[in-house]
Motif scaffolding. Sequence first.
Motif, PDB file in Angstrom:
ATOM      1  N   SER A   8       0.967  -1.245   0.118  1.00 11.61           N
ATOM      2  CA  SER A   8       0.090   0.048   0.013  1.00 11.61           C
ATOM      3  C   SER A   8       0.939   1.105  -0.111  1.00 11.61           C
ATOM      4  N   THR A   9       0.294   2.288  -0.342  1.00 15.37           N
ATOM      5  CA  THR A   9       1.077   3.461  -0.482  1.00 15.37           C
ATOM      6  C   THR A   9       0.938   4.412   0.817  1.00 15.37           C
ATOM      7  N   ASP A  10       1.899   4.306   1.759  1.00 17.42           N
ATOM      8  CA  ASP A  10       1.629   5.133   3.182  1.00 17.42           C
ATOM      9  C   ASP A  10       2.244   6.447   2.931  1.00 17.42           C
ATOM     10  N   ARG A  11       1.661   7.548   2.929  1.00 21.45           N
ATOM     11  CA  ARG A  11       2.088   8.786   2.893  1.00 21.45           C
ATOM     12  C   ARG A  11       2.582   9.629   4.159  1.00 21.45           C
ATOM     13  N   ARG A  12       2.280   8.879   5.116  1.00 20.52           N
ATOM     14  CA  ARG A  12       2.735   9.507   6.513  1.00 20.52           C
ATOM     15  C   ARG A  12       4.335   9.205   6.474  1.00 20.52           C
TER      16      ARG A  12
END
Length: 324
Positions: free
Chosen positions: A120-124
Amino acid sequence: MRRQARTTVPFREIVELACRAPSVHNTQPWRWRAEGSRLRLYADRSRQLLHADPDARSLVLSCGAALHHAQVAAAGLGWQVTVERCPDADDPDLLATLELAPGRVVPAAEARLGALQARSTDRRRFTSWPLPAERLDRLSEQAEEWGALVIPLVDPGRRVRVDRILRRAAEIQRGDQLYAAEAAPWVRAEGPEGVPATSIPEPNPHRPAMPSRYDQGELPDPRGEPAEFVDGLVAVATVDDDRLSWLRAGETLSALWLAAIPHGLSVLPLSQVAEVPQTREELREVLDGRAWPQLLVRLGWQEITREELPRTPRRPVAEVLTLE
């Protein structure tokens, strides 16, 4: 438990897994057509961002990530895959043809499939734990087997230059009304496409170490000061700058991502710098003019105590797959 090889290709399952691939603004710009033992991947031009991506470079790169996902999915389900890329010069939207044959599942293929399902893409923001250069080198070497260059940017002076270039690209896009209008339908979107607010970190009073194109969201994020240059940063680049090169860059991005997951690393693509002609050329100079940058990629550690990231939605398989 090992899966047994089947005689009917599970096209729907393969395409569903392939479509979990990342794409610019989660536009999911692909179409699939299945016939017999063959699966074809097409670019969906109706989802092209004409202002930000006039040459369809990001679109094809996104399709390349889906192509790699499809190969990983097929292998993990027990199918051998032969791929012909850009097979028809008269049909530029046909990006790849996959020929599938019954095979067997090996542990490495099962592991890659598991990484795909976890991706998944985790932008944190990343933690302050440094990423060893040796690990970054190994991941880069693994990913390069898929046809693009993966160039670690570890020299402090080079990192400073790249950071400035990336900030300039972000500033240029923020001041571009046409870019903002084009991106707006895909940001904080509801439904099976685009980036929902729950996948965008909440506003942060501290300027992040690397700028984000998404400013307002609902995803909780720690408020501490960001640490500079403890993450890994690589440029995905190609010797040529054509449709096949873009496709290979997307496959390489996917391969890098799936290789990073077993190490507990989070991956964040940064395509802004390649979307602005001026900053793309500046980044090419940082790479000594020897390759065309297609995007930057950050790798780093996330807090192990963070809540599970909500899944970014995907379109139903029936909308993207045609069975003949």
